[in-house]
Design a protein around this motif. Structure first.
Motif, PDB file in Angstrom:
ATOM      1  N   LEU A   1       0.848  -1.190   0.000  1.00  0.00           N
ATOM      2  CA  LEU A   1       0.000   0.000   0.000  1.00  0.00           C
ATOM      3  C   LEU A   1       0.881   1.237   0.000  1.00  0.00           C
ATOM      4  N   ARG A   2       0.505   2.230  -0.796  1.00  0.00           N
ATOM      5  CA  ARG A   2       1.264   3.484  -0.852  1.00  0.00           C
ATOM      6  C   ARG A   2       0.315   4.667  -0.921  1.00  0.00           C
ATOM      7  N   ALA A   3       0.633   5.687  -0.150  1.00  0.00           N
ATOM      8  CA  ALA A   3      -0.094   6.955  -0.199  1.00  0.00           C
ATOM      9  C   ALA A   3       0.621   7.945   0.686  1.00  0.00           C
ATOM     10  N   ALA A   4       0.584   9.198   0.279  1.00  0.00           N
ATOM     11  CA  ALA A   4       1.061  10.319   1.102  1.00  0.00           C
ATOM     12  C   ALA A   4       2.487  10.133   1.631  1.00  0.00           C
ATOM     13  N   GLY A   5       3.375   9.556   0.812  1.00  0.00           N
ATOM     14  CA  GLY A   5       4.766   9.375   1.234  1.00  0.00           C
ATOM     15  C   GLY A   5       4.993   8.196   2.159  1.00  0.00           C
ATOM     16  N   ILE A   6       3.960   7.355   2.331  1.00  0.00           N
ATOM     17  CA  ILE A   6       4.036   6.197   3.211  1.00  0.00           C
ATOM     18  C   ILE A   6       3.915   4.935   2.362  1.00  0.00           C
ATOM     19  N   GLN A   7       4.749   3.955   2.655  1.00  0.00           N
ATOM     20  CA  GLN A   7       4.677   2.666   1.974  1.00  0.00           C
ATOM     21  C   GLN A   7       4.544   1.571   3.021  1.00  0.00           C
ATOM     22  N   MET A   8       3.573   0.680   2.818  1.00  0.00           N
ATOM     23  CA  MET A   8       3.327  -0.400   3.766  1.00  0.00           C
ATOM     24  C   MET A   8       3.332  -1.733   3.035  1.00  0.00           C
ATOM     25  N   ASP A   9       4.113  -2.665   3.549  1.00  0.00           N
ATOM     26  CA  ASP A   9       4.109  -4.044   3.064  1.00  0.00           C
ATOM     27  C   ASP A   9       3.401  -4.865   4.122  1.00  0.00           C
ATOM     28  N   THR A  10       2.160  -5.273   3.831  1.00  0.00           N
ATOM     29  CA  THR A  10       1.357  -5.956   4.836  1.00  0.00           C
ATOM     30  C   THR A  10       1.851  -7.374   5.099  1.00  0.00           C
ATOM     31  N   GLU A  11       2.457  -8.011   4.112  1.00  0.00           N
ATOM     32  CA  GLU A  11       2.956  -9.377   4.314  1.00  0.00           C
ATOM     33  C   GLU A  11       4.203  -9.392   5.189  1.00  0.00           C
ATOM     34  N   ALA A  12       5.094  -8.430   4.980  1.00  0.00           N
ATOM     35  CA  ALA A  12       6.326  -8.360   5.766  1.00  0.00           C
ATOM     36  C   ALA A  12       6.134  -7.563   7.058  1.00  0.00           C
ATOM     37  N   HIS A  13       4.962  -6.943   7.211  1.00  0.00           N
ATOM     38  CA  HIS A  13       4.656  -6.105   8.378  1.00  0.00           C
ATOM     39  C   HIS A  13       5.698  -4.994   8.530  1.00  0.00           C
TER      40      HIS A  13
ATOM     41  N   ARG B   1      12.419   5.875   5.402  1.00  0.00           N
ATOM     42  CA  ARG B   1      12.824   5.409   6.734  1.00  0.00           C
ATOM     43  C   ARG B   1      11.864   4.328   7.201  1.00  0.00           C
ATOM     44  N   GLU B   2      12.412   3.238   7.743  1.00  0.00           N
ATOM     45  CA  GLU B   2      11.552   2.196   8.299  1.00  0.00           C
ATOM     46  C   GLU B   2      11.019   2.664   9.648  1.00  0.00           C
ATOM     47  N   ILE B   3       9.716   2.484   9.841  1.00  0.00           N
ATOM     48  CA  ILE B   3       9.037   2.959  11.046  1.00  0.00           C
ATOM     49  C   ILE B   3       8.526   1.751  11.833  1.00  0.00           C
ATOM     50  N   PRO B   4       9.011   1.552  13.076  1.00  0.00           N
ATOM     51  CA  PRO B   4       8.479   0.460  13.905  1.00  0.00           C
ATOM     52  C   PRO B   4       7.119   0.863  14.491  1.00  0.00           C
ATOM     53  N   LEU B   5       6.116  -0.002  14.286  1.00  0.00           N
ATOM     54  CA  LEU B   5       4.772   0.285  14.774  1.00  0.00           C
ATOM     55  C   LEU B   5       4.253  -0.879  15.605  1.00  0.00           C
ATOM     56  N   THR B   6       3.384  -0.561  16.558  1.00  0.00           N
ATOM     57  CA  THR B   6       2.686  -1.606  17.291  1.00  0.00           C
ATOM     58  C   THR B   6       1.634  -2.209  16.357  1.00  0.00           C
ATOM     59  N   LEU B   7       1.075  -3.334  16.734  1.00  0.00           N
ATOM     60  CA  LEU B   7       0.067  -3.987  15.912  1.00  0.00           C
ATOM     61  C   LEU B   7      -1.156  -3.079  15.719  1.00  0.00           C
ATOM     62  N   THR B   8      -1.567  -2.400  16.770  1.00  0.00           N
ATOM     63  CA  THR B   8      -2.720  -1.505  16.682  1.00  0.00           C
ATOM     64  C   THR B   8      -2.428  -0.347  15.744  1.00  0.00           C
TER      65      THR B   8
ATOM     66  N   ARG C   1      -2.455  -1.657  12.121  1.00  0.00           N
ATOM     67  CA  ARG C   1      -3.804  -1.878  11.607  1.00  0.00           C
ATOM     68  C   ARG C   1      -4.535  -0.568  11.332  1.00  0.00           C
ATOM     69  N   LEU C   2      -4.327   0.400  12.189  1.00  0.00           N
ATOM     70  CA  LEU C   2      -4.938   1.711  11.999  1.00  0.00           C
ATOM     71  C   LEU C   2      -4.431   2.351  10.712  1.00  0.00           C
ATOM     72  N   LEU C   3      -3.124   2.341  10.532  1.00  0.00           N
ATOM     73  CA  LEU C   3      -2.538   2.918   9.322  1.00  0.00           C
ATOM     74  C   LEU C   3      -2.967   2.136   8.086  1.00  0.00           C
ATOM     75  N   GLN C   4      -3.050   0.827   8.197  1.00  0.00           N
ATOM     76  CA  GLN C   4      -3.474  -0.005   7.074  1.00  0.00           C
ATOM     77  C   GLN C   4      -4.894   0.378   6.638  1.00  0.00           C
ATOM     78  N   THR C   5      -5.778   0.562   7.591  1.00  0.00           N
ATOM     79  CA  THR C   5      -7.154   0.960   7.274  1.00  0.00           C
ATOM     80  C   THR C   5      -7.177   2.290   6.536  1.00  0.00           C
ATOM     81  N   LEU C   6      -6.392   3.241   7.007  1.00  0.00           N
ATOM     82  CA  LEU C   6      -6.351   4.553   6.363  1.00  0.00           C
ATOM     83  C   LEU C   6      -5.712   4.481   4.972  1.00  0.00           C
ATOM     84  N   LEU C   7      -4.641   3.697   4.827  1.00  0.00           N
ATOM     85  CA  LEU C   7      -3.966   3.576   3.535  1.00  0.00           C
ATOM     86  C   LEU C   7      -4.829   2.871   2.499  1.00  0.00           C
ATOM     87  N   MET C   8      -5.658   1.949   2.932  1.00  0.00           N
ATOM     88  CA  MET C   8      -6.531   1.244   1.997  1.00  0.00           C
ATOM     89  C   MET C   8      -7.663   2.128   1.493  1.00  0.00           C
ATOM     90  N   ASN C   9      -7.917   3.236   2.184  1.00  0.00           N
ATOM     91  CA  ASN C   9      -9.030   4.127   1.840  1.00  0.00           C
ATOM     92  C   ASN C   9      -8.599   5.591   1.901  1.00  0.00           C
TER      93      ASN C   9
END
Length: 113
Positions: A17-29, A36-43, A46-54
């Protein structure tokens, strides 16, 4: 509400997923912001994933809470505010692409061409 939850689980999930300068690989978490790689908690993930998908869609706090923790979560919808604040801080993007829609909730500012 039940039909939306069932449909959401049946939809195929995008792995990149990509948007607004953010890239997310959901399979590799993994999440990157401006390279820059950003360490995130699971919550937060998931929050960012929801926003990036929409991107551009406004979610209420309760909708985000349902996406992140499930509809049976007994917490308060204001918990989302804390997670959004942490997510904004960790991403370190200025201005933050996660926008507050006052009186409603949050949305990810869609990229402009």
């Amino acid at each position: 509400a039940v039909l939306r939850r069932v449909r959401r689980r049946d939809e195929p999930e995008q792995s990149l997923l990509r948007a607004a300068g953010i890239q997310m690989d959901t399979e590799a978490h993994r999440v990157e912001a401006e390279g820059r790689e950003i360490p995130l908690t699971l919550t937060e993930f998931r929050l960012l994933q929801t926003l990036l998908m929409n991107p551009g869609r406004t979610f209420t706090r309760q909708q985000l809470l349902d996406h992140v923790a499930g509809p049976d979560f007994a917490g308060f919808d204001r918990n989302v505010d804390v997670h959004v604040a942490n997510l904004r801080r960790k991403l370190g993007l200025d201005p933050s692409p996660i926008r507050t829609v006052y009186g409603v909730g949050y949305r990810l500012q869609a990229d402009t061409p």
